[in-house]
Design a protein around this motif. Structure first.
Motif, PDB file in Angstrom:
ATOM      1  N   GLY A   1       0.812  -1.206   0.000  1.00 38.97           N
ATOM      2  CA  GLY A   1       0.000   0.000   0.000  1.00 38.97           C
ATOM      3  C   GLY A   1       0.847   1.258   0.000  1.00 38.97           C
ATOM      4  N   CYS A   2       0.215   2.341  -0.484  1.00 46.10           N
ATOM      5  CA  CYS A   2       0.920   3.625  -0.508  1.00 46.10           C
ATOM      6  C   CYS A   2      -0.081   4.754  -0.725  1.00 46.10           C
ATOM      7  CB  CYS A   2       1.981   3.640  -1.605  1.00 46.10           C
ATOM      8  SG  CYS A   2       3.096   5.058  -1.481  1.00 46.10           S
ATOM      9  N   GLY A   3      -0.489   5.402   0.343  1.00 46.29           N
ATOM     10  CA  GLY A   3      -1.412   6.520   0.229  1.00 46.29           C
ATOM     11  C   GLY A   3      -2.780   6.124  -0.265  1.00 46.29           C
ATOM     12  N   GLU A   4      -3.204   4.877   0.008  1.00 44.16           N
ATOM     13  CA  GLU A   4      -4.493   4.429  -0.505  1.00 44.16           C
ATOM     14  C   GLU A   4      -5.648   5.101   0.225  1.00 44.16           C
ATOM     15  OE1 GLU A   4      -3.207   1.147   2.436  1.00 44.16           O
ATOM     16  OE2 GLU A   4      -2.302   2.596   1.069  1.00 44.16           O
ATOM     17  N   GLN A   5      -6.766   5.225  -0.473  1.00 41.86           N
ATOM     18  CA  GLN A   5      -7.951   5.835   0.102  1.00 41.86           C
ATOM     19  C   GLN A   5      -8.653   4.832   0.998  1.00 41.86           C
ATOM     20  OE1 GLN A   5     -10.947   7.194  -2.697  1.00 41.86           O
ATOM     21  NE2 GLN A   5     -11.128   9.120  -1.612  1.00 41.86           N
ATOM     22  N   VAL A   6      -9.155   5.325   2.127  1.00 41.23           N
ATOM     23  CA  VAL A   6      -9.799   4.472   3.116  1.00 41.23           C
ATOM     24  C   VAL A   6     -11.203   4.992   3.378  1.00 41.23           C
ATOM     25  CG1 VAL A   6      -9.657   3.570   5.465  1.00 41.23           C
ATOM     26  CG2 VAL A   6      -7.565   4.036   4.180  1.00 41.23           C
ATOM     27  N   PRO A   7     -12.244   4.151   3.275  1.00 31.11           N
ATOM     28  CA  PRO A   7     -13.602   4.602   3.572  1.00 31.11           C
ATOM     29  C   PRO A   7     -13.695   5.117   4.995  1.00 31.11           C
ATOM     30  CG  PRO A   7     -13.633   2.461   2.494  1.00 31.11           C
ATOM     31  CD  PRO A   7     -12.208   2.748   2.847  1.00 31.11           C
ATOM     32  N   GLY A   8     -14.601   6.053   5.207  1.00 31.15           N
ATOM     33  CA  GLY A   8     -14.736   6.662   6.523  1.00 31.15           C
ATOM     34  C   GLY A   8     -15.665   5.934   7.450  1.00 31.15           C
ATOM     35  N   ASP A   9     -15.967   4.634   7.183  1.00 31.84           N
ATOM     36  CA  ASP A   9     -16.895   3.908   8.040  1.00 31.84           C
ATOM     37  C   ASP A   9     -16.204   3.190   9.173  1.00 31.84           C
ATOM     38  OD1 ASP A   9     -15.589   1.948   6.666  1.00 31.84           O
ATOM     39  OD2 ASP A   9     -17.347   1.182   5.604  1.00 31.84           O
ATOM     40  N   GLY A  10     -14.840   3.353   9.247  1.00 31.63           N
ATOM     41  CA  GLY A  10     -14.120   2.802  10.383  1.00 31.63           C
ATOM     42  C   GLY A  10     -13.906   1.310  10.337  1.00 31.63           C
ATOM     43  N   ASP A  11     -14.131   0.650   9.173  1.00 30.20           N
ATOM     44  CA  ASP A  11     -13.978  -0.797   9.133  1.00 30.20           C
ATOM     45  C   ASP A  11     -12.575  -1.231   8.771  1.00 30.20           C
ATOM     46  OD1 ASP A  11     -13.804  -0.182   6.488  1.00 30.20           O
ATOM     47  OD2 ASP A  11     -15.490  -1.435   5.831  1.00 30.20           O
ATOM     48  N   GLY A  12     -11.678  -0.263   8.533  1.00 26.27           N
ATOM     49  CA  GLY A  12     -10.293  -0.604   8.246  1.00 26.27           C
ATOM     50  C   GLY A  12     -10.052  -1.068   6.841  1.00 26.27           C
ATOM     51  N   GLY A  13     -11.120  -1.179   6.017  1.00 28.58           N
ATOM     52  CA  GLY A  13     -10.938  -1.627   4.648  1.00 28.58           C
ATOM     53  C   GLY A  13     -10.365  -0.533   3.789  1.00 28.58           C
ATOM     54  N   THR A  14      -9.955  -0.896   2.589  1.00 25.61           N
ATOM     55  CA  THR A  14      -9.381   0.088   1.687  1.00 25.61           C
ATOM     56  C   THR A  14      -9.985  -0.058   0.315  1.00 25.61           C
ATOM     57  OG1 THR A  14      -7.601  -1.370   0.962  1.00 25.61           O
ATOM     58  CG2 THR A  14      -7.177  -0.018   2.905  1.00 25.61           C
ATOM     59  N   LYS A  15      -9.832   0.984  -0.467  1.00 25.53           N
ATOM     60  CA  LYS A  15     -10.170   0.895  -1.876  1.00 25.53           C
ATOM     61  C   LYS A  15      -9.118   1.658  -2.641  1.00 25.53           C
ATOM     62  CE  LYS A  15     -13.362   4.827  -1.690  1.00 25.53           C
ATOM     63  NZ  LYS A  15     -14.714   5.287  -1.978  1.00 25.53           N
ATOM     64  N   ASP A  16      -8.745   1.138  -3.777  1.00 24.82           N
ATOM     65  CA  ASP A  16      -7.682   1.755  -4.543  1.00 24.82           C
ATOM     66  C   ASP A  16      -8.098   3.126  -5.030  1.00 24.82           C
ATOM     67  OD1 ASP A  16      -6.084  -0.424  -4.229  1.00 24.82           O
ATOM     68  OD2 ASP A  16      -6.729  -1.383  -6.095  1.00 24.82           O
ATOM     69  N   SER A  17      -7.132   4.023  -5.115  1.00 23.86           N
ATOM     70  CA  SER A  17      -7.382   5.355  -5.636  1.00 23.86           C
ATOM     71  C   SER A  17      -6.325   5.664  -6.670  1.00 23.86           C
ATOM     72  CB  SER A  17      -7.319   6.392  -4.506  1.00 23.86           C
ATOM     73  OG  SER A  17      -7.369   7.694  -5.034  1.00 23.86           O
ATOM     74  N   SER A  18      -6.743   6.212  -7.801  1.00 24.05           N
ATOM     75  CA  SER A  18      -5.777   6.548  -8.837  1.00 24.05           C
ATOM     76  C   SER A  18      -4.951   7.756  -8.450  1.00 24.05           C
ATOM     77  CB  SER A  18      -6.512   6.824 -10.155  1.00 24.05           C
ATOM     78  OG  SER A  18      -7.433   7.884  -9.985  1.00 24.05           O
ATOM     79  N   GLU A  19      -5.437   8.546  -7.483  1.00 23.88           N
ATOM     80  CA  GLU A  19      -4.693   9.703  -7.017  1.00 23.88           C
ATOM     81  C   GLU A  19      -4.123   9.389  -5.646  1.00 23.88           C
ATOM     82  OE1 GLU A  19      -7.162  13.091  -7.056  1.00 23.88           O
ATOM     83  OE2 GLU A  19      -7.576  12.992  -9.196  1.00 23.88           O
TER      84      GLU A  19
END
Length: 233
Positions: free
Chosen positions: A171-189
């Motif tokens: 990982g590197c600066g990945e976007q994280v949902p704000g629901d507090g579940d610790g999951g991630t989703k890729d972000s092109s930026e």
């Protein structure tokens, strides 16, 4: 003037429509706020005396003076104003107490704070916070000072620090949902710092201006329907 009579079934139908529209609007706006996103990354800090200040330049650019204290903190944050500071005071005397000055070098005190388990990527646990006194060449950058005491470092193609002492593994600066579940989703930026709210885009997954305007338009149409119904005989 004759009093307008609106049939009860029509009044009930219009009222139910408006109640439904209001409920849907509230749900959409609430969901947008709940999904506000942050970024998981290493932030870079400089001493402002007894406290920390968010660095305005990256560690590969900054060339600290002898006696400087700098910090790195791994956490999830929405922007620089929301970023978590290192959890150790920027105390040069304490950090470099066991590293005597040496001619032809400079000393840079570093605080390396991997953060909390809540901010860690899935399947990883942060190592303990630590401090180090880097003794490097007078023209060394902050990145070079960090590399002298905290290898291995990992960078992305834009020179953003992705890992310090091997943490995190991926990982590197990945976007994280704000629901507090610790999951991630890729972000092109993947900014070196999370985007500020005033950059003209949506800041972290909240409802867009178009959505809000659309909801307002639907509510206005509903109100107009009630008005027209009251005018009819």
């Amino acid at each position: 003037m004759r009093r307008t009579h609106v049939p009860a079934p029509l009044r009930n139908a219009v009222s139910a429509l408006l109640v439904t529209l209001l409920a849907v609007s509230a749900a959409l706006l609430g969901a947008g706020s709940a999904q506000a996103a942050g970024y998981r990354y290493w932030s870079f800090w400089e001493s402002s005396g007894t406290d920390w200040a968010y660095a305005t330049q990256g560690p590969s650019i900054v060339r600290p003076d002898d006696g400087t204290v700098q910090g790195f903190r791994f956490a999830v944050s929405e922007d620089s104003s929301d970023a978590d500071r290192p959890r150790h005071a920027p105390d040069f005397g304490a950090i470099c107490a066991d590293t005597p000055a040496k001619g032809g070098t400079k000393r840079v005190a570093l605080v390396i704070d991997p953060g909390t388990p809540e901010d860690a990527p899935d399947g990883e646990r942060p190592p303990a916070l630590r401090t180090a006194c880097a003794q490097v060449a007078p023209d060394a950058s902050s990145a070079e000072a960090l590399a002298s005491v905290a290898k291995p470092l990992r960078y992305d193609s834009s020179a953003m620090i992705c890992a310090i002492s091997g943490y995190p593994k991926t990982g590197c600066g990945e976007q994280v949902p704000g629901d507090g579940d610790g999951g991630t989703k890729d972000s092109s930026e993947k900014p070196s710092a999370p985007a500020d709210d005033d950059e003209g885009g949506s800041s972290g997954g909240g409802p867009s201006a178009g959505l809000v305007v659309g909801i307002a338009a639907v509510l206005l149409l509903g109100a107009a329907a009630v008005f027209q119904a009251r005018r009819r005989r």
